[in-house]
Scaffold this motif. Structure first.
Motif, PDB file in Angstrom:
ATOM      1  N   TYR A 188     -76.091 -33.097   7.902  1.00  0.00           N
ATOM      2  CA  TYR A 188     -74.923 -33.614   7.293  1.00  0.00           C
ATOM      3  C   TYR A 188     -75.140 -33.932   5.789  1.00  0.00           C
ATOM      4  O   TYR A 188     -76.178 -34.600   5.469  1.00  0.00           O
ATOM      5  N   THR A 190     -73.098 -35.290   2.196  1.00  0.00           N
ATOM      6  CA  THR A 190     -72.373 -36.185   1.768  1.00  0.00           C
ATOM      7  C   THR A 190     -71.564 -35.831   0.715  1.00  0.00           C
ATOM      8  O   THR A 190     -72.389 -35.416  -0.443  1.00  0.00           O
ATOM      9  N   GLN A 198     -64.855 -37.926   7.920  1.00  0.00           N
ATOM     10  CA  GLN A 198     -64.941 -39.365   7.738  1.00  0.00           C
ATOM     11  C   GLN A 198     -66.029 -39.622   8.842  1.00  0.00           C
ATOM     12  O   GLN A 198     -66.276 -38.895   9.795  1.00  0.00           O
ATOM     13  N   TYR A 199     -67.129 -40.421   8.080  1.00  0.00           N
ATOM     14  CA  TYR A 199     -68.269 -40.470   8.907  1.00  0.00           C
ATOM     15  C   TYR A 199     -67.946 -41.306  10.207  1.00  0.00           C
ATOM     16  O   TYR A 199     -69.039 -41.274  11.005  1.00  0.00           O
ATOM     17  N   THR A 200     -67.131 -42.000  10.338  1.00  0.00           N
ATOM     18  CA  THR A 200     -66.793 -42.598  11.562  1.00  0.00           C
ATOM     19  C   THR A 200     -66.342 -41.834  12.672  1.00  0.00           C
ATOM     20  O   THR A 200     -66.325 -41.983  13.838  1.00  0.00           O
ATOM     21  N   ILE A 202     -67.989 -38.842  13.473  1.00  0.00           N
ATOM     22  CA  ILE A 202     -69.096 -37.932  13.518  1.00  0.00           C
ATOM     23  C   ILE A 202     -69.862 -38.757  14.803  1.00  0.00           C
ATOM     24  O   ILE A 202     -69.932 -39.890  14.768  1.00  0.00           O
ATOM     25  N   LEU A 210     -79.675 -36.453   7.199  1.00  0.00           N
ATOM     26  CA  LEU A 210     -78.706 -36.798   6.276  1.00  0.00           C
ATOM     27  C   LEU A 210     -79.207 -36.525   4.933  1.00  0.00           C
ATOM     28  O   LEU A 210     -80.056 -36.945   4.651  1.00  0.00           O
ATOM     29  N   VAL A 231     -70.039 -35.359   5.086  1.00  0.00           N
ATOM     30  CA  VAL A 231     -69.236 -36.527   5.535  1.00  0.00           C
ATOM     31  C   VAL A 231     -68.857 -37.526   4.320  1.00  0.00           C
ATOM     32  O   VAL A 231     -69.560 -37.090   3.274  1.00  0.00           O
ATOM     33  N   ILE A 233     -67.334 -41.352   3.186  1.00  0.00           N
ATOM     34  CA  ILE A 233     -66.890 -43.021   3.448  1.00  0.00           C
ATOM     35  C   ILE A 233     -65.764 -43.171   2.582  1.00  0.00           C
ATOM     36  O   ILE A 233     -65.837 -43.115   1.444  1.00  0.00           O
ATOM     37  N   LEU A 251     -74.418 -44.846   6.108  1.00  0.00           N
ATOM     38  CA  LEU A 251     -74.410 -43.930   6.989  1.00  0.00           C
ATOM     39  C   LEU A 251     -75.641 -43.601   7.895  1.00  0.00           C
ATOM     40  O   LEU A 251     -75.334 -43.220   8.964  1.00  0.00           O
ATOM     41  N   LEU A 255     -74.960 -43.180  11.685  1.00  0.00           N
ATOM     42  CA  LEU A 255     -74.950 -41.708  12.472  1.00  0.00           C
ATOM     43  C   LEU A 255     -75.912 -41.852  13.420  1.00  0.00           C
ATOM     44  O   LEU A 255     -75.823 -41.009  14.237  1.00  0.00           O
TER      45      LEU A 255
END
Lengths: 260, 260
Positions: A188, A190, A198-200, A202, A210, A231, A233, A251, A255
């Motif tokens: 991933y 950033t 959106q990270y939520t 994933i 990451l 991703v 935030i 993150l 994650l």
């Protein structure tokens, strides 16, 4: 056990040079400062040349230093070696492990969660990210191009001992990214871009990497193009961005899937 | 517009004193440093006495400084006023708003998410937490007992402009905690104790307060006893703890419910 009292001593001068990347590269040694870290390096079984300490500090520490490694120094020498405003007066001269002297490629058995650092410059941010990766149960951190040196004294200090808990590797992130993807582990990126995922959203997994990028400019466009997903935030207030170590913390904890 | 070239000028000496809490309390003014923050304070409509800048810096900035507020200073004076290693050379002398000169109580209309700081000492950590609170869409931050001063130059710098986006209040946290609970808003304490609730088990809400405690000792036992619940971030690796600003970031983003 020996004692050195002159700041002009040739070994003191050698040790002082370990504060610079050039000095570390030339000798294959680095300088570790402070009670907690010296204790950790002694327990870690790392190869070390000396523990260097003032008498006042030796009277205070609660762990044992092997007699044959110990060099007593004056307060003045401690100030010369130190990277802090008020030094505790204890240091270790440690050998840089062979695998950390040059770029390393993945071995093909890199399971777990990994943090890749792309061009991150602030030693405090780097140290905090390594400490957070350790806390989150990550397997290791790969220091990519442009990222401050693993053995920079400020980076070592900010890692607060986590450098002895997880793997720290010098690597070419393009190679690491490709090999993770070949092993079907997501990587991933950033970016500060609401078009990213959106990270939520994933799904948590156990094996992944990451990538965090430069404090001002983010990660390299080259890498961003090759990731599994990038991703983001969501920022709901008026701040322009998050501190990179805070973003990495959010993150890493969001994650990674933990076993129950 | 006027020009001051001597570091012995009485006004320069007055401004220098604003670096100390005593100087700020006596005059009700604080010193703000740097291009970005001076621009933000001008836009914020805050009452300010002067914008103080070197000519070199004035030639570079892209925003306008009201002529009647402007004082040109020498590089030497800029160095004296500065809290950084290499200063940009621009400062503002700003009035501390009345409500930030003394402890304030909740007004009874404190909806939204709030961060309470209990005895947090590192200016960088405080600034980063305020910036993160801004990013996460928090309504404000209450500076409790023992927490570094809102107008400390290092705290101001680390907030990176977020001080002009959200409410910053000096408060007695015991009073704030009680009044939030009286309004049926949960107040979450934080502790390094696996017996506390895991943060992922807390239901997200819009109106609540999160208390972060001292870097070394955590938050006060007195407050811990009075919270709605105390939360814990599970550490799965070997690190002993998280940096307080990283922990605050993880919790602020995890606990706050965002509108869809």
């Amino acid at each position: 056990m020996e004692t050195i009292l002159s700041t002009q001593n040739s070994r003191v001068k050698e040790w002082e040079k370990l504060k610079t990347k050039k000095g570390r590269r030339k000798t294959g040694r680095y300088l570790l400062e402070g009670r907690h870290l010296v204790n950790e390096v002694l327990q870690s079984g790392a190869e070390l040349d000396y523990v260097v300490s003032t008498q006042a500090e030796l009277d205070v520490i609660t762990f044992t230093v092997p007699e044959e490694k110990l060099v007593i120094i004056s307060e003045k020498i401690a100030d010369r070696l130190s990277d802090t405003v008020t030094t505790q007066g204890i240091f270790a001269i440690v050998q840089i492990p062979n695998q950390q002297r040059q770029l390393a490629e993945p071995q093909g058995n890199e399971a777990g969660a990994w943090l890749f650092l792309d061009n991150i410059q602030d030693p405090g941010n780097i140290g905090t990210m390594v400490r957070t990766a350790d806390a989150a149960g990550f397997a290791g951190v790969v220091f990519g191009k442009g990222t401050a040196d693993i053995f920079n004294p400020k980076v070592q200090r900010a890692m607060q001992g986590s450098q002895f808990h997880i793997q720290l590797i010098l690597g070419n992130l393009e190679i690491w990214l490709k090999q993770f993807q070949a092993a079907h582990y997501p990587v991933y990126g950033t970016e500060l871009n609401p078009q990213a995922k959106q990270y939520t959203d994933i799904e948590q997994v156990r094996d992944f990497a990451l990538i965090m990028g430069n404090e001002g400019n983010g990660m390299s466009q080259e890498l961003l193009k090759q990731t599994t997903a990038n991703v983001y935030i969501p920022i709901t207030g008026q701040a322009e961005s998050l501190n990179v170590a805070v973003a990495a913390g959010i993150l890493m904890f969001a994650l990674k899937a933990n076993e129950l």
